[in-house]
Write an enzyme that holds these catalytic residues in place. Structure first.
Site, mmCIF file in Angstrom:
data_model
loop_
_atom_site.group_PDB
_atom_site.id
_atom_site.type_symbol
_atom_site.label_atom_id
_atom_site.label_comp_id
_atom_site.label_asym_id
_atom_site.label_seq_id
_atom_site.Cartn_x
_atom_site.Cartn_y
_atom_site.Cartn_z
ATOM 1 N N ASP A 80 41.993 55.123 33.680
ATOM 2 C CA ASP A 80 42.206 53.431 32.874
ATOM 3 C C ASP A 80 42.307 53.603 31.090
ATOM 4 O O ASP A 80 41.891 54.825 30.628
ATOM 5 C CB ASP A 80 41.108 52.491 33.382
ATOM 6 C CG ASP A 80 42.654 50.998 33.273
ATOM 7 O OD1 ASP A 80 42.688 50.394 34.464
ATOM 8 O OD2 ASP A 80 42.696 50.613 32.636
ATOM 9 N N HIS A 94 41.094 45.674 30.653
ATOM 10 C CA HIS A 94 41.460 46.258 31.608
ATOM 11 C C HIS A 94 41.164 47.059 32.323
ATOM 12 O O HIS A 94 40.606 46.700 33.329
ATOM 13 C CB HIS A 94 43.315 46.583 30.858
ATOM 14 C CG HIS A 94 43.682 47.264 32.421
ATOM 15 N ND1 HIS A 94 43.661 48.208 32.645
ATOM 16 C CD2 HIS A 94 44.763 45.913 32.980
ATOM 17 C CE1 HIS A 94 44.543 48.360 33.729
ATOM 18 N NE2 HIS A 94 45.811 46.823 33.795
ATOM 19 N N ASN A 110 54.442 45.203 37.530
ATOM 20 C CA ASN A 110 54.775 43.725 37.722
ATOM 21 C C ASN A 110 55.987 43.582 36.662
ATOM 22 O O ASN A 110 55.978 42.089 36.323
ATOM 23 C CB ASN A 110 53.234 43.799 36.124
ATOM 24 C CG ASN A 110 52.133 43.719 37.269
ATOM 25 O OD1 ASN A 110 51.559 43.958 37.920
ATOM 26 N ND2 ASN A 110 50.853 43.597 35.692
ATOM 27 N N SER A 133 47.241 45.400 39.101
ATOM 28 C CA SER A 133 46.536 46.273 38.008
ATOM 29 C C SER A 133 44.531 45.522 39.174
ATOM 30 O O SER A 133 44.060 45.474 38.890
ATOM 31 C CB SER A 133 46.166 45.875 36.674
ATOM 32 O OG SER A 133 47.169 46.874 36.012
#
Length: 610
Positions: A253, A291, A395, A465
């Site tokens: 990530d 995130h 998304n 996510s």
């Protein structure tokens, strides 16, 4: 005089004797050019029968050829002889149907090296995949390394240096030992450079160094109950296991707050492939770390410590692999993604070194709209090392992004707290399962709560996510109860234990349904399985392994060129890769067998779990 020998070609396929018929109208003599072949008659007159006998004593196992020449004949008569040692073949199966054939076929791929309009990439950089079978010049052109199946690290470096010099490029970096991929810099336009490289026979593929983006919608932090955990039946799964400390889940990530109070106890050292250093923490607070930290907390936040939240697999270790670069918006280039994937798969990477063993599961809450052959190969390499790769679908309420769209990944879409497809969740044929991703349209508490962007904070987020790490955590639990579970089996179990949503059966919005953690873990625990190609077949004499081979996808095996003698034929799996077949949690069968020079033999085995 005329002599005819029948047959004119004699094969000793594991056998030791054969006969040749002679038809002649006068005297003849016969001789052979090999000491291992003897003749019962070396001369005669008129018709006769000669027995040819093979003596393999002292010969290494292999394939041999000889000739028998008959003199006195006009023209000369020659019998050609071939000889090999006997072969042993058969089929390995199991009585309970737990050995699975490998039936997954690779899907067709988009055009190699094609550019995606509008997608960002690192300016001036290209990724070059070298053809590993090319002939490589060494020592400045004074010698050649012939085409081989795999180039060494030194040969890759030499080939890359010559190639980039020819095209006016400079090498930024190589990914690691044995990986024929380099990052190069160009002063020309990236599309023009790629076009030229693709025309070079030394280049297998050239691609832009595309930038990925985390798949999320940022929100303000808060704290509430984790509705997502009971939604996927986590409490019942935790009754079976909360995860084992020898299982590692890697999260690739943008960055991680490794000092977070709810993560630090489970965190391993990790690496920063975005900036090439050993610290996966972001260089700036906020976006560049929240995130990855949120995703990591969903996988394995610490339980029972009186703080914050609980991860899906709180007993496993987290390996944080940062690929976000320390610039505006923390871009995620493919070069860093490739390095992180190969590192997680156990490869030695420049700067990072190598892990003691491949990780068990990788989570990829990132992606983009373009297919990359090099990323596809990295995922395939990871899967080949037993790593299950879980990826978010994206998304945009549109087509599933890569790498989730790759056949090697488990693609995860998102649902809200009411088990309805989240309005943002991408969909398509590639989707495997869905998991809670949240929908904060009406209430922030309808998002997913996890660890936040400071060492003591927590935060709600929504997105695929957030859904993907739920599934990665479940896979870590499955591996905790079944160490031999491979990626294909993990996919199969997740699909077939999911709670069906939407249309009956698999569909493009929900895949096979909502992941059911308890059913998946229970099935993994009770269903010890293996692929046919996991089965190793051996001939042993005491502690010596005389021959060894893996079964094919249907369970067939063949051991070629076996000397005569008494052996033990065994077949089984070696889950822990210690070279010993048939330990606890593995399949095994064995039988004594005698090989003699009377021809090939067939022996099948039925393995059972131990």
């Amino acid at each position: 005089m005329h002599v005819t020998a029948t047959p004119s070609y004699v094969r000793f396929d594991g056998t030791s004797t054969a006969q040749v018929s002679i038809t002649a109208d006068g005297s003849w003599t016969a001789q052979t050019d090999q000491g291992w072949l003897s003749l019962s008659n070396t001369s005669g007159s008129g018709n006769a029968t000669i027995t040819l006998t093979v003596n393999r004593v002292g010969l290494p196992a292999g394939n041999y050829a000889a000739s028998v020449l008959f003199k006195g004949a006009d023209p000369l008569e020659v019998v050609t002889v071939s000889m090999r040692f006997p072969n042993l073949s058969g089929t390995v199966s199991d009585s309970s149907g737990q050995i699975l054939p490998q039936v997954l076929a690779p899907a067709s791929s988009p055009p190699i090296g094609s550019l995606t309009p509008g997608r960002d990439y690192v300016p001036g950089e290209v990724l070059i995949g070298l053809d590993p079978t090319m002939t490589v010049a060494i020592n400045g052109g004074s010698g050649l390394v012939p085409a081989a199946a795999t180039l060494t690290a030194a040969e890759i470096q030499t080939a890359a240096q010559t190639l980039t010099k020819d095209h006016g490029l400079t090498i930024e970096r190589a990914l690691g030992d044995g990986v024929p991929v380099v990052v190069a810099r160009t002063t020309r336009s990236v599309p023009d450079t790629i076009q030229d490289l693709q025309a070079d026979a030394r280049v297998r593929v050239a691609e832009p160094n595309y930038l990925n983006q985390p798949l999320w919608t940022p929100t303000d932090p808060d704290y509430s109950l984790q509705w997502d955990m009971p939604q996927i039946n986590m409490p019942a799964a935790w009754d079976i296991t909360r995860g084992s400390g020898d299982i590692t889940a890697a999260v690739i990530d943008n960055g991680f707050i490794t000092s977070h109070v709810d993560l630090a106890a489970n965190m391993l050292g990790g690496y920063d492939f975005g900036d090439d250093d050993s610290d996966p923490s972001p260089t700036a607070s906020g976006y560049c770390g929240e995130h990855g930290t949120h995703v990591a907390g969903t996988v394995a936040a610490v339980a029972d410590n009186g703080l914050g939240v609980t991860g899906v697999a709180p007993g496993v270790h987290l390996l944080p692999l940062k690929i976000g670069q320390s610039t505006t918006n923390c871009p995620l280039p493919d070069s860093a993604l490739l390095a992180a994937l190969y590192y997680a798969a156990g490869y030695t990477m420049t700067g990072a070194g190598a892990l003691p063993k491949p990780v068990d599961v990788v989570n990829l809450s990132l992606g983009g709209p373009s297919y990359s052959l090099l990323v596809d190969e990295a995922v395939t390499a990871a899967v080949g090392q037993g790593v299950t790769v879980v990826a978010a679908t994206g998304n945009e309420n549109g087509a599933i992004l890569y790498p989730a769209a790759l056949t090697g990944t488990i693609a995860v879409g998102a649902v809200d707290r009411y088990n309805v497809k989240a309005p943002y969740s991408n969909y398509g044929q590639e989707i495997d399962v869905v998991a809670p991703g949240g929908d904060e349209t009406n209430h922030i508490e309808d998002g997913i709560l996890s660890t936040g962007p400071t060492s003591t904070s927590y935060q709600y987020m929504q997105g695929t996510s957030m859904a993907s790490p739920h599934v990665a955590g479940v896979v870590a639990l499955m591996r905790s109860v079944n160490r031999g579970l491979n990626p294909d089996e993990a996919r199969y179990i997740l699909r077939n234990t999911a709670t069906d949503l939407g249309l009956s059966g698999a569909d493009t919005y929900y895949g096979y349904g909502l992941v059911n953690a308890a059913a998946a873990v229970q099935t993994a625990q009770s269903w010890l399985t293996g692929n046919a190609t996991d089965l190793i077949v051996r001939l042993t004499q005491g502690a010596t392994v005389a021959a060894e081979v893996r079964a094919d996808s249907a369970g067939h095996y063949g051991l070629n060129g076996i000397p005569s003698g008494s052996y033990t034929l065994e077949a089984g799996t070696d889950v822990d890769h210690d070279g010993v077949l048939g330990e606890g949690g593995e399949f095994y069968a064995s039988t004594p067998i005698t090989i003699s020079y009377t021809g090939d033999q067939v022996q099948s085995l039925t393995v059972t779990p131990r």
